[in-house]
Design a protein around this motif. Structure first.
Motif, PDB file in Angstrom:
ATOM      1  N   UNK A   1      -2.185  67.694 -62.992  1.00  0.00           N
ATOM      2  CA  UNK A   1      -3.446  67.439 -62.296  1.00  0.00           C
ATOM      3  C   UNK A   1      -3.416  68.055 -60.900  1.00  0.00           C
ATOM      4  N   UNK A   2      -2.266  67.979 -60.239  1.00  0.00           N
ATOM      5  CA  UNK A   2      -2.117  68.638 -58.937  1.00  0.00           C
ATOM      6  C   UNK A   2      -2.299  70.139 -59.093  1.00  0.00           C
ATOM      7  N   UNK A   3      -1.741  70.698 -60.151  1.00  0.00           N
ATOM      8  CA  UNK A   3      -1.887  72.123 -60.407  1.00  0.00           C
ATOM      9  C   UNK A   3      -3.349  72.489 -60.658  1.00  0.00           C
ATOM     10  N   UNK A   4      -4.069  71.631 -61.358  1.00  0.00           N
ATOM     11  CA  UNK A   4      -5.483  71.895 -61.630  1.00  0.00           C
ATOM     12  C   UNK A   4      -6.280  71.990 -60.340  1.00  0.00           C
ATOM     13  N   UNK A   5      -6.007  71.111 -59.405  1.00  0.00           N
ATOM     14  CA  UNK A   5      -6.718  71.144 -58.126  1.00  0.00           C
ATOM     15  C   UNK A   5      -6.385  72.419 -57.356  1.00  0.00           C
ATOM     16  N   UNK A   6      -5.105  72.760 -57.298  1.00  0.00           N
ATOM     17  CA  UNK A   6      -4.702  73.970 -56.590  1.00  0.00           C
ATOM     18  C   UNK A   6      -5.295  75.216 -57.241  1.00  0.00           C
ATOM     19  N   UNK A   7      -5.402  75.199 -58.565  1.00  0.00           N
ATOM     20  CA  UNK A   7      -5.956  76.345 -59.283  1.00  0.00           C
ATOM     21  C   UNK A   7      -7.408  76.585 -58.892  1.00  0.00           C
ATOM     22  N   UNK A   8      -8.183  75.522 -58.781  1.00  0.00           N
ATOM     23  CA  UNK A   8      -9.583  75.661 -58.381  1.00  0.00           C
ATOM     24  C   UNK A   8      -9.690  76.276 -56.983  1.00  0.00           C
TER      25      UNK A   8
END
Length: 262
Positions: A162-169
């Motif tokens: 989920x942290x990666x998803x935020x950073x990806x955006x």
């Protein structure tokens, strides 16, 4: 060929999705760079590529992506060998500890975060300057349905992704002006060595048979099948190709529709 003459770096080479990503990249005409901590896994992946008669250039670099200096060396070696890097597919992961949150060992969460978030971001940061200099590129994050459909005992893994998803955006927003696309493929159950092995362990310990477990999981998936590792790899390859050149910041579900609330 979707990736003809492109240089594609795949992290996390191992039985299952990692090998399938490297193999499909080769089928699609790429020069393939593979990294994993274990040399034998890299050798196995190259054997699969050569077994299909493919003669694509292959560069194998043993790498622990949780080690920033090794990430830097990996990217530098790629540039030295091929002169550019067109696609990064971040597939390396650590599943963390399988336990309910109230019984979790947070050190296990930190280990998963070191690979799934910090390691992935560290490798990505090494790639960005080269993609900027060459005028663009594509970054594909392998994420998980668990971030949106919680599953028992997978909270630590889900939190890291989920942290990666935020950073990806945020990356997609920041890198768009440089023609660098950043997209995610959200995997769910994938039929391959990892899941098959897990089902076998459950069966050997008195649980339902492998086929019974497989049928039970598939019954909750709208397509009524557990997607194959190879089919899931194809979707990630699409995100790295020019066929998705109008996409960035996208979250592509590759899980047979399992993410749909039902």
């Amino acid at each position: 060929m979707l990736l003809k003459d492109k240089v594609v770096l795949v992290s996390g080479i191992g039985p299952g999705l990692g090998q399938e990503l490297a193999l499909e990249a080769a089928r699609q005409g790429a020069k393939v760079v593979m990294c994993a901590r274990t040399v034998s896994k890299l050798d196995d992946a190259e054997r699969l590529i050569r077994a299909e008669g493919l003669q694509n250039p292959v560069l194998k670099v043993p790498t622990d992506i949780a080690n920033q200096s090794q990430c830097k060396a990996l990217v530098e070696q790629t540039i030295a060998e091929f002169g550019r890097l067109d696609v990064l597919i971040n597939s390396a992961y650590n599943p963390g500890d399988f336990a309910p949150i109230e019984h979790a060992q947070l050190d296990g969460w930190r280990t998963a975060m070191d690979v799934n978030f910090f390691g992935t971001m560290g490798l990505t940061l090494e790639v960005i300057p080269h993609m900027k200099a060459q005028g663009g590129g594509a970054i594909v994050m392998i994420n998980t349905m668990v971030t949106r459909k919680p599953m028992p005992t997978q909270a630590g893994y889900g939190a890291s992704k989920a942290a990666l998803a935020s950073a990806t955006a945020h990356l997609a927003l920041e890198l768009g002006p440089y023609n660098i696309r950043v997209n995610s493929a959200y995997m769910g159950w994938m039929w391959g060595p990892s899941v098959e092995g897990y089902f076998q362990i459950m069966a050997d310990n008195g649980g339902p048979s492998v086929e019974e477990q497989k049928a039970a999981v598939a019954g909750n998936i709208p397509l009524r099948v557990i997607p194959d590792d190879a089919d899931c790899a194809k979707a990630a390859i699409f995100l790295g190709s020019d066929y998705s050149r109008a996409m960035t910041g996208a979250a592509l579900d590759v899980n047979g529709g399992d993410y749909i609330p039902h």
